[in-house]
Design a protein around this motif. Structure first.
Motif, PDB file in Angstrom:
ATOM      1  N   HIS A 121      40.396  21.333 -11.385  1.00  0.00           N
ATOM      2  CA  HIS A 121      41.777  21.766 -12.167  1.00  0.00           C
ATOM      3  C   HIS A 121      42.822  21.591 -11.294  1.00  0.00           C
ATOM      4  O   HIS A 121      42.821  22.019 -10.134  1.00  0.00           O
ATOM      5  N   LYS A 122      43.928  21.096 -11.891  1.00  0.00           N
ATOM      6  CA  LYS A 122      45.125  21.068 -11.001  1.00  0.00           C
ATOM      7  C   LYS A 122      46.078  21.115 -12.030  1.00  0.00           C
ATOM      8  O   LYS A 122      46.566  20.829 -13.129  1.00  0.00           O
ATOM      9  N   GLU A 123      47.384  22.012 -11.540  1.00  0.00           N
ATOM     10  CA  GLU A 123      48.542  22.317 -12.249  1.00  0.00           C
ATOM     11  C   GLU A 123      49.626  22.347 -11.258  1.00  0.00           C
ATOM     12  O   GLU A 123      49.698  22.505 -10.210  1.00  0.00           O
ATOM     13  N   GLY A 124      50.781  21.958 -12.036  1.00  0.00           N
ATOM     14  CA  GLY A 124      52.050  22.118 -11.304  1.00  0.00           C
ATOM     15  C   GLY A 124      52.545  20.724 -10.562  1.00  0.00           C
ATOM     16  O   GLY A 124      53.524  20.580 -10.158  1.00  0.00           O
ATOM     17  N   TYR A 125      51.741  19.564 -10.449  1.00  0.00           N
ATOM     18  CA  TYR A 125      52.250  18.444  -9.833  1.00  0.00           C
ATOM     19  C   TYR A 125      53.391  17.817 -10.339  1.00  0.00           C
ATOM     20  O   TYR A 125      54.459  17.284  -9.616  1.00  0.00           O
ATOM     21  N   ASP A 126      53.762  18.154 -11.559  1.00  0.00           N
ATOM     22  CA  ASP A 126      54.846  17.269 -12.227  1.00  0.00           C
ATOM     23  C   ASP A 126      56.071  17.674 -11.514  1.00  0.00           C
ATOM     24  O   ASP A 126      57.003  17.135 -11.252  1.00  0.00           O
ATOM     25  N   THR A 127      56.215  19.359 -11.237  1.00  0.00           N
ATOM     26  CA  THR A 127      57.585  19.954 -10.898  1.00  0.00           C
ATOM     27  C   THR A 127      57.757  19.719  -9.500  1.00  0.00           C
ATOM     28  O   THR A 127      58.637  19.905  -8.719  1.00  0.00           O
ATOM     29  N   ASP A 140      42.421  23.587  -7.939  1.00  0.00           N
ATOM     30  CA  ASP A 140      40.874  24.264  -8.200  1.00  0.00           C
ATOM     31  C   ASP A 140      39.902  23.801  -7.694  1.00  0.00           C
ATOM     32  O   ASP A 140      39.617  22.605  -8.295  1.00  0.00           O
ATOM     33  N   TYR A 141      39.214  23.925  -6.764  1.00  0.00           N
ATOM     34  CA  TYR A 141      37.890  23.134  -6.554  1.00  0.00           C
ATOM     35  C   TYR A 141      36.834  24.291  -6.505  1.00  0.00           C
ATOM     36  O   TYR A 141      35.728  24.375  -5.596  1.00  0.00           O
TER      37      TYR A 141
END
Length: 122
Positions: free
Chosen positions: A70-76, A83-84
């Motif tokens: 899972h990955k969050e926040g890349y846009d900002t 999450d690995y």
């Protein structure tokens, strides 16, 4: 300690260091949380550098056949979470790291010596 997970942490730390991540901290959450085994936390002073660090970590781990859950926040580019499963990576813009104070929230976790991890596993 699971050697595969420690090697994963070492690869993440090395990738962050290659892109000049600042104040790298590894927290051992074993016995503290069931969320994951380790947090790797770093910061930098620009959103462009946050994204460069994230891209480096993802790219290096992909080369090893390790896929992200899972990955969050890349846009900002202010706080990116990778999450690995056993290891969660937090890449912060410096101001956001200070504001959210992840190390303070997880103060019961043990801080791991990253130099020893890298020397023993890379």
């Amino acid at each position: 300690m699971n050697n595969d997970i420690i090697r994963l942490v070492a690869k993440i730390v090395e990738s962050i260091d290659d892109k000049l991540g600042q104040d790298i901290v590894v927290l051992d959450l074993n016995g503290v949380s069931t969320l994951c085994d380790y947090f790797v936390i770093t910061s930098t002073s620009s959103t462009r550098q946050v994204k460069a660090i994230v891209d480096e970590v993802e790219g290096k781990l992909m080369e090893e056949g390790i896929s992200i859950s899972h990955k969050e926040g890349y846009d900002t580019g202010k706080w990116v979470l990778l999450d690995y499963r056993d290891v969660v990576v937090h890449v912060f813009h410096k101001e956001d790291r200070e504001f959210y104070n992840i190390e303070g929230i997880w103060k019961d976790a043990t801080i791991i010596n990253i130099d020893k991890i890298i020397d023993d596993n890379i």
